[in-house]
Design an enzyme around this catalytic site. Structure first.
Site, short mmCIF file in Angstrom:
data_model
loop_
_atom_site.label_atom_id
_atom_site.label_comp_id
_atom_site.label_asym_id
_atom_site.label_seq_id
_atom_site.Cartn_x
_atom_site.Cartn_y
_atom_site.Cartn_z
N LYS A 61 10.52 90.96 46.83
CA LYS A 61 10.53 89.88 45.84
C LYS A 61 9.67 88.70 46.26
O LYS A 61 9.96 87.55 45.93
CB LYS A 61 11.96 89.41 45.54
CG LYS A 61 12.93 90.53 45.20
CD LYS A 61 12.42 91.49 44.16
CE LYS A 61 12.25 90.86 42.80
NZ LYS A 61 11.74 91.84 41.77
N HIS A 112 7.45 97.14 52.56
CA HIS A 112 8.37 96.05 52.89
C HIS A 112 8.94 96.22 54.30
O HIS A 112 9.78 95.43 54.72
CB HIS A 112 9.55 96.02 51.91
CG HIS A 112 9.17 95.68 50.50
ND1 HIS A 112 8.26 94.70 50.19
CD2 HIS A 112 9.61 96.18 49.32
CE1 HIS A 112 8.15 94.62 48.87
NE2 HIS A 112 8.96 95.50 48.33
N SER A 142 15.78 86.03 43.18
CA SER A 142 15.11 87.18 42.58
C SER A 142 15.75 88.50 43.02
O SER A 142 15.92 89.42 42.23
CB SER A 142 13.62 87.16 42.95
OG SER A 142 12.91 88.13 42.22
#
Length: 297
Positions: A61, A112, A142
């Site tokens: 995010k 990520h 988020s």
């Protein structure tokens, strides 16, 4: 993997336990479910990078889809949105890396995962990494909305519940602090290999930041092209014209959760005064030695 197939895969999976390894939780992506987290991470470590590969590294995010599209336009020297999707080259979501063999160089990959789990060959070759960092308060908000709608997560808690998950480092990919401190350490260990972009700066002055990206990648770009890319990759334009392609989650309910607001400062609509005080105390203690200059607006 195209979005139709990915959507079918998403629908076919039922919520289950969150895969975990060495105290870090991961999303229930196919490789983590099928191989187990340790084996999936080992496969990533031994992924055969090409010397021309580019790797986008972000905590979830933090603007991954956005910067992926910007770099994709720079590489193609085109200012329209492409058919390639960020998910199709997200290395921890790929069970068989041979699907990447057919891609022309330079391949634009993303992850990520913590820096320590990135492909060893990519680091050894000194391949370029683009790192995007975002105000963690907005990241937290988020992520909360993604948890609420993600079919693999089965999260039915409130904002207050998710805030406690964040504060205890129990979200996907572990602690935001650990992720960002690892990236900062890597920047110092491998000078010139990593470019850090700030989400907030990209929002406020996209043209200047895209020029900085182009320079890092060694791409010549006219001022007009830079402005066109900034417009084409604006949140409003991508949400209006390309959400279905970029937001794989739209396959689930017709709305999606990847592109929600893209705003700076949405945390103010969620954090209570007490929560903000706790967050600030934790941030000050755990990020006090960082040289990253984040904007809290």
């Amino acid at each position: 993997m195209d979005m139709e197939k990915f959507g079918e895969l998403m629908k076919a999976k039922e919520p289950g336990p969150w895969p975990e390894f060495e105290g870090i939780r991961y999303p229930p992506a196919p490789p983590f479910r099928e191989k187990g987290v340790e084996k999936a991470l080992q496969d990533i470590l031994h992924f055969q990078s090409r010397e021309s590969d580019l790797l986008i590294c972000t905590y979830p995010k933090s603007g991954t889809h956005w910067i992926f599209e910007i770099i994709n336009m720079l590489l193609r020297n085109k200012t329209e949105l492409d058919t390639q999707c960020k998910v199709s080259t997200m290395i921890e979501f790929i069970s068989d890396f041979t699907v990447l063999d057919k891609l022309e160089s330079p391949r634009l990959l993303n992850s990520h995962c913590l820096f320590n789990y990135l492909p060893k060959k990519h680091i050894e070759n000194g391949c370029k990494i683009i790192h995007m960092i975002r105000n963690p308060k907005d990241v937290c908000v988020s992520l909360y909305y993604q948890f609420k709608k993600h079919p693999f997560v089965d999260f039915k808690g409130s904002w207050d519940d998710f805030f406690e998950i964040w504060m205890s480092d129990k979200g996907f990919y572990g602690s935001w602090y650990n992720y960002e401190k690892e990236m900062e350490k890597a920047e110092k260990l491998y000078p010139g290999m990593i470019l850090t972009c700030y989400y907030e700066k990209m929002k406020k002055d996209s043209t200047t930041e895209i020029k900085r990206l182009a320079d890092f990648l060694g791409i010549q770009c006219t001022e007009s092209t830079l402005k066109d890319i900034a417009y084409a990759t604006s949140f409003q334009n991508m949400q209006q014209h390309n959400m279905h392609k970029l937001d794989s989650s739209k396959e689930l309910d017709g709305k999606g959760f990847i592109y929600r607001k893209g705003e700076i400062g949405d945390w103010k609509n969620h954090f209570t005064v007490a929560q903000n005080e706790r967050f600030e105390e934790q941030y000050t203690e755990r990020f006090k030695d960082s040289t990253y200059k984040l904007t809290f607006e």
